[in-house]
Design an enzyme around this catalytic site. Structure first.
Site, mmCIF file in Angstrom:
data_model
loop_
_atom_site.group_PDB
_atom_site.id
_atom_site.type_symbol
_atom_site.label_atom_id
_atom_site.label_comp_id
_atom_site.label_asym_id
_atom_site.label_seq_id
_atom_site.Cartn_x
_atom_site.Cartn_y
_atom_site.Cartn_z
ATOM 1 N N ARG A 89 21.959 -8.939 77.501
ATOM 2 C CA ARG A 89 20.602 -8.549 77.315
ATOM 3 C C ARG A 89 19.598 -8.183 77.911
ATOM 4 O O ARG A 89 18.983 -8.030 77.593
ATOM 5 C CB ARG A 89 20.429 -10.323 76.279
ATOM 6 C CG ARG A 89 20.453 -10.430 74.840
ATOM 7 C CD ARG A 89 19.656 -11.748 73.848
ATOM 8 N NE ARG A 89 19.049 -11.309 73.359
ATOM 9 C CZ ARG A 89 19.838 -11.431 71.903
ATOM 10 N NH1 ARG A 89 21.439 -11.877 72.065
ATOM 11 N NH2 ARG A 89 19.338 -12.031 70.921
ATOM 12 N N ARG A 128 18.723 -14.200 55.560
ATOM 13 C CA ARG A 128 19.893 -14.375 56.092
ATOM 14 C C ARG A 128 19.720 -16.123 55.830
ATOM 15 O O ARG A 128 19.163 -16.761 56.685
ATOM 16 C CB ARG A 128 19.854 -14.616 57.284
ATOM 17 C CG ARG A 128 20.748 -14.423 58.252
ATOM 18 C CD ARG A 128 21.264 -14.095 59.399
ATOM 19 N NE ARG A 128 20.829 -14.129 60.398
ATOM 20 C CZ ARG A 128 20.723 -14.118 61.773
ATOM 21 N NH1 ARG A 128 22.134 -13.271 61.790
ATOM 22 N NH2 ARG A 128 19.582 -14.105 62.053
ATOM 23 N N ARG A 161 17.613 -19.977 59.922
ATOM 24 C CA ARG A 161 17.248 -20.295 61.201
ATOM 25 C C ARG A 161 15.762 -20.209 61.491
ATOM 26 O O ARG A 161 15.630 -19.471 60.605
ATOM 27 C CB ARG A 161 18.416 -18.981 62.344
ATOM 28 C CG ARG A 161 19.129 -19.436 62.736
ATOM 29 C CD ARG A 161 20.433 -18.248 62.755
ATOM 30 N NE ARG A 161 19.586 -17.444 63.413
ATOM 31 C CZ ARG A 161 19.854 -16.344 65.435
ATOM 32 N NH1 ARG A 161 21.284 -16.146 64.869
ATOM 33 N NH2 ARG A 161 19.286 -15.834 66.025
ATOM 34 N N ARG A 172 11.411 -11.102 68.633
ATOM 35 C CA ARG A 172 12.613 -10.865 69.590
ATOM 36 C C ARG A 172 12.588 -9.281 69.590
ATOM 37 O O ARG A 172 13.285 -9.157 70.616
ATOM 38 C CB ARG A 172 13.844 -11.507 67.960
ATOM 39 C CG ARG A 172 13.740 -13.353 68.458
ATOM 40 C CD ARG A 172 13.951 -13.713 67.308
ATOM 41 N NE ARG A 172 15.439 -12.609 66.880
ATOM 42 C CZ ARG A 172 16.896 -13.356 65.612
ATOM 43 N NH1 ARG A 172 15.305 -13.716 65.132
ATOM 44 N NH2 ARG A 172 17.468 -12.901 65.464
HETATM 45 P P1 AP5 Z 1 23.934 -10.552 61.384
HETATM 46 O O1 AP5 Z 1 25.483 -10.231 61.759
HETATM 47 O O2 AP5 Z 1 23.804 -12.384 61.578
HETATM 48 O O3 AP5 Z 1 22.771 -10.147 62.319
HETATM 49 P P2 AP5 Z 1 23.025 -10.221 64.241
HETATM 50 O O4 AP5 Z 1 22.969 -8.290 64.201
HETATM 51 O O5 AP5 Z 1 23.870 -10.469 64.652
HETATM 52 O O6 AP5 Z 1 21.647 -10.164 64.493
HETATM 53 P P3 AP5 Z 1 21.403 -11.700 65.337
HETATM 54 O O7 AP5 Z 1 20.086 -12.195 64.708
HETATM 55 O O8 AP5 Z 1 22.282 -13.092 64.766
HETATM 56 O O9 AP5 Z 1 21.383 -11.451 66.441
HETATM 57 P P4 AP5 Z 1 19.880 -11.799 67.572
HETATM 58 O O10 AP5 Z 1 20.940 -10.959 68.598
HETATM 59 O O11 AP5 Z 1 18.159 -11.746 67.686
HETATM 60 O O12 AP5 Z 1 20.503 -13.111 67.751
HETATM 61 P P5 AP5 Z 1 21.937 -14.928 68.687
HETATM 62 O O13 AP5 Z 1 22.262 -15.678 67.968
HETATM 63 O O14 AP5 Z 1 22.226 -13.401 69.636
HETATM 64 O O15 AP5 Z 1 23.550 -10.076 59.746
HETATM 65 C C1 AP5 Z 1 22.286 -10.448 59.505
HETATM 66 C C2 AP5 Z 1 21.847 -11.033 58.096
HETATM 67 O O16 AP5 Z 1 22.029 -9.607 57.698
HETATM 68 C C3 AP5 Z 1 23.055 -11.431 56.952
HETATM 69 O O17 AP5 Z 1 22.044 -12.133 56.600
HETATM 70 C C4 AP5 Z 1 23.898 -10.485 57.424
HETATM 71 O O18 AP5 Z 1 24.797 -10.792 55.601
HETATM 72 C C5 AP5 Z 1 23.340 -9.061 56.864
HETATM 73 N N1 AP5 Z 1 23.629 -7.842 57.079
HETATM 74 C C6 AP5 Z 1 24.203 -7.972 58.482
HETATM 75 N N2 AP5 Z 1 24.525 -6.186 58.433
HETATM 76 C C7 AP5 Z 1 24.352 -5.356 57.401
HETATM 77 C C8 AP5 Z 1 24.741 -5.043 56.063
HETATM 78 N N3 AP5 Z 1 25.266 -3.926 57.394
HETATM 79 N N4 AP5 Z 1 24.829 -4.717 55.316
HETATM 80 C C9 AP5 Z 1 23.622 -5.225 55.006
HETATM 81 N N5 AP5 Z 1 23.501 -6.389 55.388
HETATM 82 C C10 AP5 Z 1 23.603 -6.965 56.403
HETATM 83 O O19 AP5 Z 1 20.338 -14.790 69.684
HETATM 84 C C11 AP5 Z 1 19.485 -15.574 68.871
HETATM 85 C C12 AP5 Z 1 18.574 -15.793 70.251
HETATM 86 O O20 AP5 Z 1 19.366 -17.331 71.101
HETATM 87 C C13 AP5 Z 1 18.179 -14.917 71.452
HETATM 88 O O21 AP5 Z 1 16.382 -15.055 70.628
HETATM 89 C C14 AP5 Z 1 17.900 -15.916 72.564
HETATM 90 O O22 AP5 Z 1 16.791 -16.565 72.388
HETATM 91 C C15 AP5 Z 1 19.113 -16.777 72.599
HETATM 92 N N6 AP5 Z 1 19.922 -16.070 73.742
HETATM 93 C C16 AP5 Z 1 21.246 -15.172 72.865
HETATM 94 N N7 AP5 Z 1 22.194 -14.562 73.613
HETATM 95 C C17 AP5 Z 1 21.119 -14.601 74.570
HETATM 96 C C18 AP5 Z 1 21.748 -13.854 76.071
HETATM 97 N N8 AP5 Z 1 22.746 -13.603 76.793
HETATM 98 N N9 AP5 Z 1 19.994 -14.043 77.284
HETATM 99 C C19 AP5 Z 1 19.197 -14.669 76.682
HETATM 100 N N10 AP5 Z 1 18.806 -15.325 75.268
HETATM 101 C C20 AP5 Z 1 20.148 -14.987 74.841
#
Ligand code: AP5
Length: 220
Positions: A89, A128, A161, A172
């Site tokens: 990231r 979601r 969430r 974000r």
């Molecule tokens: P979903 O598939 O869950 O989307 P996503 O891209 O995985 O979104 P996230 O919000 O999980 O990503 P993120 O990167 O912000 O979160 P993360 O957990 O990594 O889909 C979302 C919704 O849309 C669902 O309801 C689904 O059904 C629907 N949907 C999806 N695709 C669709 C489609 N094509 N058509 C229709 N509907 C659809 O990170 C969270 C936090 O963790 C960060 O903010 C940070 O604080 C920390 N963190 C995690 N990784 C790191 C890192 N590497 N470095 C630093 N901090 C980190």
């Protein structure tokens, strides 16, 4: 097959990973899911991550890099390969990942950059719902559960969430925009970046990728 999924919050990285996991038999490593598990266990790592995550800030590079190294080098990841979701990231994480991959002797085959537009992202993330027990993903309109508030897979309770409130989602996205360009440029130079339209249906994105993998002769 080793993949990296890049893209803004809500681009569908987790949803695509769910389909690819079945189709390719590779393991799904989501730094967000791992950190949320640690928060649920109230471990030291979870306590440290909580403040950052609930505000929509990035957890320090050092902490997440350690998690990924543990998965890929120490635990060995999946036999058939892995998908990294939500890592790297920052440019520092991308550089650290290269070192980890050399150490693990696991080169990356594709880096998928899932682009998505703001209205789609907001609609997806505000709607979601996630199963508390098994982590299955739902959406109030796009993928509603059969029974309101209950997971189709395991009967667990669905929850929203904490970081899926609109003001935190917007923050974000700002954090994402501040960090993504150097990562994309870094991978473009390595010639491995595949740009995909994350606004499309997840199964269409999956099929296009599987077609490319087949055409490149990279199937397991
Ligand atoms: P979903 O598939 O869950 O989307 P996503 O891209 O995985 O979104 P996230 O919000 O999980 O990503 P993120 O990167 O912000 O979160 P993360 O957990 O990594 O889909 C979302 C919704 O849309 C669902 O309801 C689904 O059904 C629907 N949907 C999806 N695709 C669709 C489609 N094509 N058509 C229709 N509907 C659809 O990170 C969270 C936090 O963790 C960060 O903010 C940070 O604080 C920390 N963190 C995690 N990784 C790191 C890192 N590497 N470095 C630093 N901090 C980190």
């Amino acid at each position: 097959m080793n993949l990296v999924l890049l893209g803004p919050p809500g681009a569908g990285k987790g949803s695509l990973a769910g389909l690819l996991k079945e189709a390719l038999g590779i393991s799904h490593i989501s730094t967000g899911d791992i950190l949320r598990d640690e928060m649920a266990k109230n471990s030291l790592l979870g306590q440290e991550a909580k403040n950052y995550m609930e505000r929509g800030e990035l957890v320090p590079d050092e902490l997440v890099t350690k998690i990924v190294r543990q998965k890929l080098v120490v635990n060995g990841a999946g036999e058939k390969g892995f998908m990294l979701d939500g890592f790297p990231r920052t440019k520092v994480q991308a550089e650290e990942l290269d070192k980890i991959l050399i150490e693990a002797k696991k080169p990356i085959d594709y880096i998928l950059y899932m682009e998505s537009t703001l209205p789609v992202i907001l609609n997806r993330l505000t709607g979601r719902r996630v199963c508390r027990k098994c982590g299955a993903l739902f959406h109030l309109k796009n993928k509603p559960p059969k029974q309101q508030g209950i997971c189709n897979e395991c009967g667990g309770e669905l929850q929203q969430r904490k970081d899926d409130q609109e003001d935190t989602i917007r923050h974000r996205i700002d954090v994402y925009k501040e960090n993504i360009r150097p990562i994309v440029d870094y991978y473009k130079r390595q010639g491995k970046l595949e740009i995909v339209n994350g606004d499309k249906e997840t199964k269409d994105v999956q099929q296009a990728l599987l077609k490319k993998i087949n055409a490149d002769g990279k199937c397991n």
